[in-house]
Design an enzyme around this catalytic site. Structure first.
Site, PDB file in Angstrom:
ATOM      1  N   HIS A  23      23.344  -5.987   7.312  1.00  0.00           N
ATOM      2  CA  HIS A  23      24.525  -5.819   6.489  1.00  0.00           C
ATOM      3  C   HIS A  23      25.774  -6.491   7.056  1.00  0.00           C
ATOM      4  O   HIS A  23      26.654  -6.905   6.297  1.00  0.00           O
ATOM      5  CB  HIS A  23      24.782  -4.317   6.312  1.00  0.00           C
ATOM      6  CG  HIS A  23      25.864  -3.982   5.362  1.00  0.00           C
ATOM      7  ND1 HIS A  23      25.827  -4.315   4.019  1.00  0.00           N
ATOM      8  CD2 HIS A  23      27.048  -3.322   5.546  1.00  0.00           C
ATOM      9  CE1 HIS A  23      26.920  -3.882   3.420  1.00  0.00           C
ATOM     10  NE2 HIS A  23      27.676  -3.282   4.319  1.00  0.00           N
ATOM     11  N   SER A  39      30.293  -5.688   1.195  1.00  0.00           N
ATOM     12  CA  SER A  39      30.079  -4.254   1.295  1.00  0.00           C
ATOM     13  C   SER A  39      30.962  -3.525   0.287  1.00  0.00           C
ATOM     14  O   SER A  39      30.902  -3.769  -0.915  1.00  0.00           O
ATOM     15  CB  SER A  39      30.328  -3.804   2.734  1.00  0.00           C
ATOM     16  OG  SER A  39      29.945  -2.471   2.941  1.00  0.00           O
ATOM     17  N   ASP A  96      26.319  -8.482  -0.198  1.00  0.00           N
ATOM     18  CA  ASP A  96      25.725  -7.189   0.103  1.00  0.00           C
ATOM     19  C   ASP A  96      26.625  -6.040  -0.358  1.00  0.00           C
ATOM     20  O   ASP A  96      27.023  -5.182   0.441  1.00  0.00           O
ATOM     21  CB  ASP A  96      25.425  -7.069   1.598  1.00  0.00           C
ATOM     22  CG  ASP A  96      24.076  -6.384   1.854  1.00  0.00           C
ATOM     23  OD1 ASP A  96      23.225  -6.373   0.948  1.00  0.00           O
ATOM     24  OD2 ASP A  96      23.864  -5.855   2.966  1.00  0.00           O
TER      25      ASP A  96
END
Length: 351
Positions: free
Chosen positions: A270, A161, A188
């Site tokens: 996610h 992230s 991600d």
């Protein structure tokens, strides 16, 4: 279809089946052969090691600039290092099962807790991550099991992230590093709340092939990350600043051919690579805010295995597992919607 075409199709199917049966891709998705030690290293106290044993007491010069979680093989030997940077406002221990998977395949994973609370600017995180990499040579040995040594000529960086954005920033020289990076793995990655809403310093430029990364790079994406969990919640990995944009802008001209790879888990979200149990309010939010594919174990095995396969090729010189994923993506524990390599832009959607 005539008889000759049918025969050719059958032979092609048999050849592919044979290749997949002989492929080493599947093994990286399982736990490796090494037992794993999981240690915490704090700035104010000696390392604590899971599973018992008496921790060593480092001197003041060996204390890290940030608290660490370190996963390492228990068996004596020299192993390459992966520095993993956590996602926004989460705890490094939320990835402990992922770290243990990677370490079981012969890697030392060093995961700093970059902050407890942070605003939109990632500059301090970038500098803190660089400081941790600088600390490795003088301090990491005190956090490792007896006989285990770190190969600091082979240090890679990964992040999830916002941590993926920070990992990209390090690879793009936003901070001076004491050690060269062997590889980059972005899980991600996210660069802000949306196009035009990037967090400073922005990494994405909006221009294809504009990010000149010299290290081989793997970008892992999620199919559900760009989708909101509900009508009142924003997506956790907004379209335009998520994995696809990072890969599109990636330019590995300075790295070897086939040095970039993009893999997307179609039906997972996610935060699905985190531990099964993420306690506390922050842990609860990892399940409440982001859309999820359900059971986290398959996604965790995929992310761990893909990371190991990529590092085995570009750090260890053994490309069998990564080549196996490319040839036979159906061996992955999750369905893949994209299997893409920068050398040929070949994209393989899997039904």
């Amino acid at each position: 279809m005539d008889a000759a075409s049918a025969v050719l199709l059958f032979l092609a199917h048999c050849l592919l089946l044979h290749r997949c049966m002989g492929s080493e891709a599947g093994g990286v998705f399982d736990q490796g052969r090494h037992g794993v030690s999981l240690s915490r290293v704090d700035e104010a106290r000696a390392p604590w090691r899971c599973g018992g044993g008496t921790p060593s007491t480092p001197g003041a010069g060996t204390l890290p600039p940030k608290p660490l979680l370190v996963a390492a093989p228990r068996e004596a030997g020299e192993y390459p290092v992966l520095v993993f940077l956590h996602g926004y406002l989460v705890v490094n221990s939320f990835y402990s099962q992922l770290f243990q998977h990677i370490a079981s395949h012969g890697f030392i994973v060093v995961a700093p807790q970059l902050y407890t609370i942070s605003g939109p600017d990632t500059t301090e995180e970038i500098n803190a991550a660089a400081a941790v990499i600088g600390w490795l040579a003088g301090g990491l040995s005190s956090a490792l099991p007896p006989g285990v040594r770190a190969d600091l000529t082979k240090v890679s960086v990964s992040g999830h992230s916002r941590g993926g954005k920070v990992a990209f920033a390090l690879a793009l020289s936003h901070a001076k590093l004491a050690l060269p990076l062997a590889a980059l793995v972005a899980v991600d990655p996210v660069d802000g709340m949306g196009v035009g809403k990037q967090t400073p310093p922005p990494i994405l430029t909006g221009r294809s092939r504009s990010l000149r990364v010299s290290a081989p790079t793997l970008v892992i994406g999620t199919g559900l990350g760009e989708l909101p969990r509900g009508p009142l919640l924003p997506p956790c990995a907004p379209l335009g600043v998520s994995h696809a944009a990072f890969y599109d802008e990636l330019d590995c001209a300075a790295a070897p051919p086939t040095a970039a790879c993009h893999l997307v888990a179609r039906d997972y979200g996610h935060t699905d690579m985190m531990d099964d149990d993420t306690p506390g309010a922050r842990g609860m939010l990892t399940r409440m805010i982001c859309r999820s594919g359900g059971d986290r174990a398959p996604m965790r095995r995929f992310v761990g295995g893909a990371t190991v396969a990529f590092l085995n090729k570009w750090v260890g010189g053994d490309g069998a597992a990564l080549d196996g994923i490319r040839a036979c993506p159906e061996q992955s524990p999750v369905g893949l919607s994209v299997v893409e390599f920068l050398d040929d832009k070949a994209t393989a959607p899997i039904e």
